[in-house]
Scaffold this active site. Sequence first.
Site, PDB file in Angstrom:
ATOM      1  N   TYR A  95       0.880  -0.988  -0.069  1.00 28.62           N
ATOM      2  CA  TYR A  95       0.036   0.004  -0.013  1.00 28.62           C
ATOM      3  C   TYR A  95       0.972   1.178   0.006  1.00 28.62           C
ATOM      4  O   TYR A  95       1.985   1.267  -0.582  1.00 28.62           O
ATOM      5  CB  TYR A  95      -1.009  -0.156   1.092  1.00 28.62           C
ATOM      6  N   ARG A 148      -7.325  10.134  -9.932  1.00 29.30           N
ATOM      7  CA  ARG A 148      -6.717  10.884  -9.142  1.00 29.30           C
ATOM      8  C   ARG A 148      -6.159   9.659  -8.206  1.00 29.30           C
ATOM      9  O   ARG A 148      -6.607   9.673  -7.315  1.00 29.30           O
ATOM     10  CB  ARG A 148      -7.178  12.039  -8.331  1.00 29.30           C
ATOM     11  N   LYS A 166      -5.900  -1.447  -1.542  1.00 26.87           N
ATOM     12  CA  LYS A 166      -7.077  -1.166  -0.809  1.00 26.87           C
ATOM     13  C   LYS A 166      -7.769  -2.246  -0.043  1.00 26.87           C
ATOM     14  O   LYS A 166      -7.733  -2.598   1.233  1.00 26.87           O
ATOM     15  CB  LYS A 166      -8.004  -0.376  -1.204  1.00 26.87           C
ATOM     16  N   GLU A 237     -12.796   4.887  -4.831  1.00 26.58           N
ATOM     17  CA  GLU A 237     -11.492   5.233  -4.280  1.00 26.58           C
ATOM     18  C   GLU A 237     -10.705   5.973  -5.724  1.00 26.58           C
ATOM     19  O   GLU A 237     -10.623   5.279  -6.670  1.00 26.58           O
ATOM     20  CB  GLU A 237     -10.677   4.050  -3.987  1.00 26.58           C
ATOM     21  N   ASP A 238     -10.121   7.002  -5.137  1.00 24.37           N
ATOM     22  CA  ASP A 238      -9.024   7.704  -6.104  1.00 24.37           C
ATOM     23  C   ASP A 238      -9.632   8.073  -7.412  1.00 24.37           C
ATOM     24  O   ASP A 238      -9.080   7.888  -8.611  1.00 24.37           O
ATOM     25  CB  ASP A 238      -7.744   7.099  -6.280  1.00 24.37           C
ATOM     26  N   ASP A 260     -14.047   6.366   0.121  1.00 28.23           N
ATOM     27  CA  ASP A 260     -12.876   6.416   1.246  1.00 28.23           C
ATOM     28  C   ASP A 260     -12.218   7.647   1.268  1.00 28.23           C
ATOM     29  O   ASP A 260     -11.684   8.146   2.164  1.00 28.23           O
ATOM     30  CB  ASP A 260     -11.834   5.373   0.792  1.00 28.23           C
ATOM     31  N   ASP A 261     -11.915   8.543  -0.007  1.00 27.60           N
ATOM     32  CA  ASP A 261     -11.183   9.698   0.046  1.00 27.60           C
ATOM     33  C   ASP A 261     -11.735  10.780   0.774  1.00 27.60           C
ATOM     34  O   ASP A 261     -11.295  11.593   1.305  1.00 27.60           O
ATOM     35  CB  ASP A 261     -10.779  10.052  -1.457  1.00 27.60           C
ATOM     36  N   ASN A 400      -0.148  12.222  -0.487  1.00 24.99           N
ATOM     37  CA  ASN A 400       0.780  10.926  -0.965  1.00 24.99           C
ATOM     38  C   ASN A 400       1.399  11.058  -2.074  1.00 24.99           C
ATOM     39  O   ASN A 400       0.535  11.597  -3.027  1.00 24.99           O
ATOM     40  CB  ASN A 400       0.001   9.626  -0.218  1.00 24.99           C
ATOM     41  N   ASN A 444      -3.488   8.180   7.962  1.00 20.65           N
ATOM     42  CA  ASN A 444      -4.084   7.466   6.430  1.00 20.65           C
ATOM     43  C   ASN A 444      -5.312   6.696   6.843  1.00 20.65           C
ATOM     44  O   ASN A 444      -5.396   6.151   7.844  1.00 20.65           O
ATOM     45  CB  ASN A 444      -3.060   6.494   6.060  1.00 20.65           C
TER      46      ASN A 444
HETATM   47  N1  LIG Z   1      -3.393  10.435   4.214  1.00 18.77           N
HETATM   48  C1  LIG Z   1      -4.768   9.979   3.629  1.00 18.77           C
HETATM   49  O1  LIG Z   1      -5.150   9.108   3.992  1.00 18.77           O
HETATM   50  C2  LIG Z   1      -5.337  10.614   2.400  1.00 18.77           C
HETATM   51  C3  LIG Z   1      -4.446  11.437   1.540  1.00 18.77           C
HETATM   52  N2  LIG Z   1      -5.107  11.914   0.485  1.00 18.77           N
HETATM   53  C4  LIG Z   1      -3.890  12.784  -0.370  1.00 18.77           C
HETATM   54  O2  LIG Z   1      -4.672  14.022  -0.364  1.00 18.77           O
HETATM   55  C5  LIG Z   1      -4.232  14.606  -1.687  1.00 18.77           C
HETATM   56  C6  LIG Z   1      -5.586  15.121  -2.260  1.00 18.77           C
HETATM   57  O3  LIG Z   1      -6.433  14.072  -2.636  1.00 18.77           O
HETATM   58  P1  LIG Z   1      -7.838  14.774  -3.030  1.00 18.77           P
HETATM   59  O4  LIG Z   1      -8.304  15.880  -2.355  1.00 18.77           O
HETATM   60  O5  LIG Z   1      -8.689  13.727  -3.323  1.00 18.77           O
HETATM   61  O6  LIG Z   1      -7.458  15.389  -4.490  1.00 18.77           O
HETATM   62  P2  LIG Z   1      -8.226  16.360  -5.446  1.00 18.77           P
HETATM   63  O7  LIG Z   1      -7.599  16.237  -6.776  1.00 18.77           O
HETATM   64  O8  LIG Z   1      -9.790  16.143  -5.473  1.00 18.77           O
HETATM   65  O9  LIG Z   1      -7.900  17.724  -4.808  1.00 18.77           O
HETATM   66  C7  LIG Z   1      -6.587  18.337  -4.712  1.00 18.77           C
HETATM   67  C8  LIG Z   1      -6.602  19.737  -4.305  1.00 18.77           C
HETATM   68  O10 LIG Z   1      -5.610  20.302  -3.813  1.00 18.77           O
HETATM   69  C9  LIG Z   1      -5.578  21.598  -4.616  1.00 18.77           C
HETATM   70  N3  LIG Z   1      -4.257  21.860  -5.192  1.00 18.77           N
HETATM   71  C10 LIG Z   1      -3.407  21.505  -6.109  1.00 18.77           C
HETATM   72  N4  LIG Z   1      -2.258  22.328  -6.270  1.00 18.77           N
HETATM   73  C11 LIG Z   1      -2.516  23.350  -5.204  1.00 18.77           C
HETATM   74  C12 LIG Z   1      -1.380  24.115  -4.805  1.00 18.77           C
HETATM   75  N5  LIG Z   1      -0.297  24.525  -5.355  1.00 18.77           N
HETATM   76  N6  LIG Z   1      -1.845  24.906  -3.695  1.00 18.77           N
HETATM   77  C13 LIG Z   1      -3.097  24.738  -3.216  1.00 18.77           C
HETATM   78  N7  LIG Z   1      -3.996  23.842  -3.517  1.00 18.77           N
HETATM   79  C14 LIG Z   1      -3.561  23.152  -4.734  1.00 18.77           C
HETATM   80  C15 LIG Z   1      -6.408  21.426  -5.856  1.00 18.77           C
HETATM   81  O11 LIG Z   1      -6.874  22.753  -6.151  1.00 18.77           O
HETATM   82  P3  LIG Z   1      -8.023  22.942  -7.421  1.00 18.77           P
HETATM   83  O12 LIG Z   1      -9.494  22.641  -6.543  1.00 18.77           O
HETATM   84  O13 LIG Z   1      -7.856  24.612  -7.594  1.00 18.77           O
HETATM   85  O14 LIG Z   1      -7.673  22.065  -8.519  1.00 18.77           O
HETATM   86  C16 LIG Z   1      -7.506  20.711  -5.334  1.00 18.77           C
HETATM   87  O15 LIG Z   1      -8.401  21.615  -4.477  1.00 18.77           O
HETATM   88  C17 LIG Z   1      -3.683  13.388  -2.516  1.00 18.77           C
HETATM   89  O16 LIG Z   1      -2.008  13.583  -2.592  1.00 18.77           O
HETATM   90  C18 LIG Z   1      -3.950  12.220  -1.705  1.00 18.77           C
HETATM   91  O17 LIG Z   1      -3.019  11.543  -1.873  1.00 18.77           O
HETATM   92  C19 LIG Z   1      -6.098  11.673   0.067  1.00 18.77           C
HETATM   93  C20 LIG Z   1      -7.006  10.706   0.713  1.00 18.77           C
HETATM   94  C21 LIG Z   1      -6.412  10.223   2.040  1.00 18.77           C
HETATM   95  C1  LIG Z   2      -4.593   7.351   1.354  1.00 20.81           C
HETATM   96  C2  LIG Z   2      -5.284   7.503   0.140  1.00 20.81           C
HETATM   97  O1  LIG Z   2      -6.477   7.072   0.068  1.00 20.81           O
HETATM   98  C3  LIG Z   2      -5.123   8.400  -0.964  1.00 20.81           C
HETATM   99  O2  LIG Z   2      -3.924   8.759  -0.585  1.00 20.81           O
HETATM  100  O3  LIG Z   2      -5.808   8.783  -1.669  1.00 20.81           O
HETATM  101 MG   LIG Z   3      -7.374   7.442  -2.144  1.00 22.05          MG
END
Ligand SMILES: NC(=O)C1=CN([C@@H]2O[C@H](COP(=O)(O)OP(=O)(O)OC[C@H]3O[C@@H](n4cnc5c(N)ncnc54)[C@H](OP(=O)(O)O)[C@@H]3O)[C@@H](O)[C@H]2O)C=CC1
Ligand SMILES: CC(=O)C(=O)O
Ligand SMILES: [Mg+2]
Length: 544
Positions: A95, A148, A166, A237-238, A260-261, A400, A444
């Site tokens: 993972y 994504r 997952k 997911e993603d 999940d996200d 991540n 996470n």
């Molecule tokens: N630790 C954990 O358990 C988890 C971690 N994550 C991580 O979170 C991250 C985001 O996931 P997710 O929300 O689903 O992705 P999305 O693509 O849905 O959202 C990404 C967001 O980041 C913004 N963004 C991109 N570049 C910048 C920047 N330079 N400055 C500020 N904001 C920026 C985007 O802006 P805009 O809206 O303008 O495009 C968008 O709002 C991923 O890396 C994922 O791995 C996700 C789920 C679980």
């Molecule tokens: C951990 C997870 O679900 C993500 O980074 O998208």
């Molecule tokens: Mg995810």
Amino acid sequence: MKHVKLKGAELLNNPKYNKDTAFSAAEREAFGLEGLVPPAIDTLERQLERVGHHLDAKSSDLEQYIYLMSLAGRNETLFYKTLMSDPARFVPIVYDPTVAYACLAFGHIFRHSSGMYLTRDMKERYLEVFRNWPVKDVRFICVSTGGRILGLGDIGANGMGIPIGKLQLYTACAAVPPESLLPVLLDIGTTNAPLRADPLYLGLRQPPPEDDEVDAIADAFVAAANEAFPGVCIHFEDWKGVDAMRLLDRYRDKILCYNDDIQGTASVVIAGLTTAMQIKREKLTDQRFLFLGAGSAGLGISNMIVSALVQQGLSEEEARERIWLMDSKGLIESGRQDINRWKRRFAHEAKASTSLLEVVKTFKPSVLIGVSTCGGLFTDEVIKEMARINQQPIIFPLSNPTERAECTPEAAYTHSGGRALYAAGVQFPDVELHGKRFHPSQANNFYIFPAVSLAVYATRPQRITDAMFIAAAAATADQVDQASRDKGMLYPLQANILETEVTTAVRVAEFIFEQGQASVERPVDIRAWIEGMLYSPEYRNLLD
Ligand SMILES: NC(=O)C1=CN([C@@H]2O[C@H](COP(=O)(O)OP(=O)(O)OC[C@H]3O[C@@H](n4cnc5c(N)ncnc54)[C@H](OP(=O)(O)O)[C@@H]3O)[C@@H](O)[C@H]2O)C=CC1
Ligand SMILES: CC(=O)C(=O)O
Ligand SMILES: [Mg+2]
């Protein structure tokens, strides 16, 4: 197991029943295996020892990943025995973060097919295609479009490593029986032109369709999945962030599903914040939350924090006032014309800004959460400012894989004078600073989704609610002991992940029964009842 009809090489090639060198003499004779395996008869423990030697000889985590996936395709019992023997070691291999590098190289490292690939052009035939899956009682489908993947953006069919990984964690972390799990890559095409041009790419070589068509594909998929596997839970997911939010809104009140996200991530963050409040002796209702990133994770966490704050006595408006978000274009504020309906709910009267440091200075958050997909955006100055305005700043760079984390633990501890309460999406190693040892936490969603799924597996509710994820967060936080809290650790130890997640599942199951949402009868002893359903990675005597 009289129902095992396979013989000889066919049995050896079936990962569910294969025991490799552990078939007994009587099984070898009865199933036509004599001569097909070496004469020594190993125990599962001896095989585990051999796997350990193989893994130690691999030169990288990605090589270990490739080896383990081949093992999963050959001998499922030995694979789960390995994962469950040392989850803190193996979760980062199958993972996050190693699965990220496996996904990037997916078409190049591909060995054998696992799960199902449904393409957009099969839209009218998903039911027929699902019938090719050999198992009828599928209880969970984890489905991604690859739109994504972690912080890697759109990598199309290469994203298949995520649904596979997952679901492997459902079993490794919560002992959900693996035969009930089906990973699916829903191939709608990819925006990733270099990938489409890669000769070894394994997905459709076309860009994705417009949103309406994505919804039509998703509708066809969901309908066919429910017909092929009645009672199935769909775990999204993603997907691309806006697809994720739109489709959760579309399905959450109609079918058994979760994202999940959005929901799992929110739950794990609330768990970490709950522990942080115990350490700081403060209330969640007194915090100010700033998010860098306003996609599925940022908005999912924000919405669930609103629900948690409302549960704790604030009005919805008061709760929203405490939450500010920034996206790639800057602060989400009411003057912005370019924001979607989900961001609009968090648009406050505020001065436009594209500077995180400036927003930290004006808003004065006590909690800073990174879900931006961009590594390093929590600069030294941002961390110093968080430490100037807070005695113990809460800093969660959740993106991540590793290099996407908005800051490293070294940076957070160094620039906060060792005062930060830190959690990242991946597990960073301990940090030594001025003779003191710091243990970074890992926030996470894998602390949550296997446990919630086990509760769903047992209780068979019709719908999955945010309240179930809030119950999972509370149960997770309750399992962090005082010794861990004294070290600033915000989550339970990963070495005990199975015990932790089963306990969380029991609490969520209790909650589901209390809410009248279970569709099975409440047992007298919920824990014993759930424990009776758990998968155990042991060989069964095929002659019984
Ligand atoms: N630790 C954990 O358990 C988890 C971690 N994550 C991580 O979170 C991250 C985001 O996931 P997710 O929300 O689903 O992705 P999305 O693509 O849905 O959202 C990404 C967001 O980041 C913004 N963004 C991109 N570049 C910048 C920047 N330079 N400055 C500020 N904001 C920026 C985007 O802006 P805009 O809206 O303008 O495009 C968008 O709002 C991923 O890396 C994922 O791995 C996700 C789920 C679980
Ligand atoms: C951990 C997870 O679900 C993500 O980074 O998208
Ligand atoms: Mg995810």
